[in-house]
Design an enzyme around this catalytic site. Structure first.
Site, short mmCIF file in Angstrom:
data_model
loop_
_atom_site.label_atom_id
_atom_site.label_comp_id
_atom_site.label_asym_id
_atom_site.label_seq_id
_atom_site.Cartn_x
_atom_site.Cartn_y
_atom_site.Cartn_z
CE LYS A 30 -2.01 2.26 2.70
NZ LYS A 30 -2.22 2.44 1.25
CB ALA B 119 2.60 -7.67 1.36
CG ASN B 120 1.44 -3.67 -2.01
OD1 ASN B 120 1.24 -4.86 -2.22
ND2 ASN B 120 0.47 -2.77 -2.00
CD GLU C 247 -2.90 -0.98 4.65
OE1 GLU C 247 -3.81 -0.52 3.96
OE2 GLU C 247 -2.16 -1.90 4.27
CB THR D 34 4.34 11.18 -2.81
OG1 THR D 34 3.18 10.89 -2.02
CG2 THR D 34 5.50 10.32 -2.34
CG ASP E 72 2.25 0.57 -0.85
OD1 ASP E 72 2.21 1.35 0.12
OD2 ASP E 72 1.27 -0.09 -1.23
O1 RIB Z 1 -1.26 0.95 -0.97
C1 RIB Z 1 -2.02 0.04 -1.72
C2 RIB Z 1 -2.53 -1.05 -0.83
O2 RIB Z 1 -3.43 -0.50 0.09
C3 RIB Z 1 -3.32 -2.13 -1.56
O3 RIB Z 1 -2.50 -3.16 -2.05
C4 RIB Z 1 -4.33 -2.57 -0.53
O4 RIB Z 1 -4.15 -3.86 -0.07
C5 RIB Z 1 -4.26 -1.54 0.59
O5 RIB Z 1 -3.66 -2.03 1.71
#
Ligand code: RIB
Length: 288
Positions: free
Chosen positions: A41, A43-44, A136, A198, A231
């Site tokens: 989450k 990094a995204n 996370e 959301t 994300d």
């Molecule tokens: O929110 C999506 C993300 O949740 C995924 O990319 C996975 O790695 C988890 O962390």
């Protein structure tokens, strides 16, 4: 130059099996296609913000295994500042096992690995610019980051976990989905800023002090994979609010970005650029 947007959060390698259906407990589903994508989450959200035009620095932890390079590849390619990422020889890079069905819905299990070792000691003593956080990483680390932040604080309360009341109260932006909104209840509205809820394909609502101040619906799109769409929404709404977009437009911008992210496979490969979001806003008559 003003400080970069710091995203403090998880970095995973996503191992994605796409199949016709998701398995029920105890069921084996075969015939899936396997793919590997950078995810997590944190990094995204960092990559999404960067693709939307923000200058981003990521703070987190990976292992020294080969998965670390894969997990960081797209952040590196987008020039996100990775100086705040530690490589820990004692632990594995975080991994998410993801199943995606034909409708684009998913199931995710995360093995946090190095993400679980991002302690408050790993954070800078002060955080001067805006920050985005999710859950996370250990909650104690998130709480320490919030306490050290002097700028805008965006808090994505996912996955849902108990969070101290003063952390919620300090947030300038909280983002939750409907399930998380049910978990936190009215405690969300202690936030000093706004709360976005959301609603998947139905869009999102924005609240201030428990009162709705804006709502938006996304463009209709063909859903391929919903992974990472939340994300993308978090990053887009943060970028929009930091640019002082009015609430209604900021929410529409975030819904549009999130909708574009479901039209492609994978968390990070699916994240749209600013030009793509602007074009979609324009064709929906929402540019301005
Ligand atoms: O929110 C999506 C993300 O949740 C995924 O990319 C996975 O790695 C988890 O962390």
């Amino acid at each position: 130059m003003s400080p970069a947007l710091s995203v403090i959060g998880s970095i995973n390698l996503d191992l994605v099996a796409t199949a016709a259906t998701l398995p029920a407990p105890g069921e084996t589903v075969t015939g899936a296609v396997l793919a590997r994508h950078p995810g997590g989450k944190g990094a995204n959200q960092a990559l999404a913000a960067s693709r939307l035009g923000a200058r981003v620095a990521m703070i987190g932890r990976v292992g020294t295994d080969a998965m670390a390079d894969e997990a960081l590849a797209l952040l590196k390619a987008d020039d996100v500042d990775l100086g705040g990422i530690a490589a820990d020889p004692q632990s594995a890079t975080g991994v998410a096992l993801i199943a995606v069905d034909a409708a684009g819905e998913n199931q995710i299990i995360v093995a946090p690995g190095a993400n679980a070792l991002v302690t408050p000691a790993a954070l800078p003593a002060t955080l001067e610019g805006p920050v985005i956080l999710q859950l996370e990483l250990p909650v104690a680390t998130v709480a320490a980051a919030v306490a050290r932040a002097s700028g805008f604080v965006a808090l994505n309360l996912a996955p849902a976990a108990q969070v101290p009341a003063d952390v919620l109260a300090r947030a300038d932006l909280i983002v939750v989905n409907e399930t998380e909104a049910g978990f936190y209840g009215d405690s969300l509205h202690q936030a000093r800023g706004v709360v976005a809820v959301t609603l998947g394909g139905k869009g999102a609502r924005l609240f201030k002090g428990g009162v709705e101040v804006a709502r938006a619906t996304p463009p209709t799109v063909r859903v391929i994979d919903t992974t990472g769409a939340g994300d993308c929404f978090v990053a887009a709404l943060t970028v929009a609010l930091l640019e002082d977009m009015p609430a209604e437009r900021a929410l529409a911008f975030a819904c549009t970005a999130g909708a574009l992210a479901v039209t492609r496979a994978g968390a990070q490969p699916s994240l749209p650029t600013r030009a793509e979001v602007n074009a979609a806003m324009e064709s929906a008559g929402k540019a301005g």
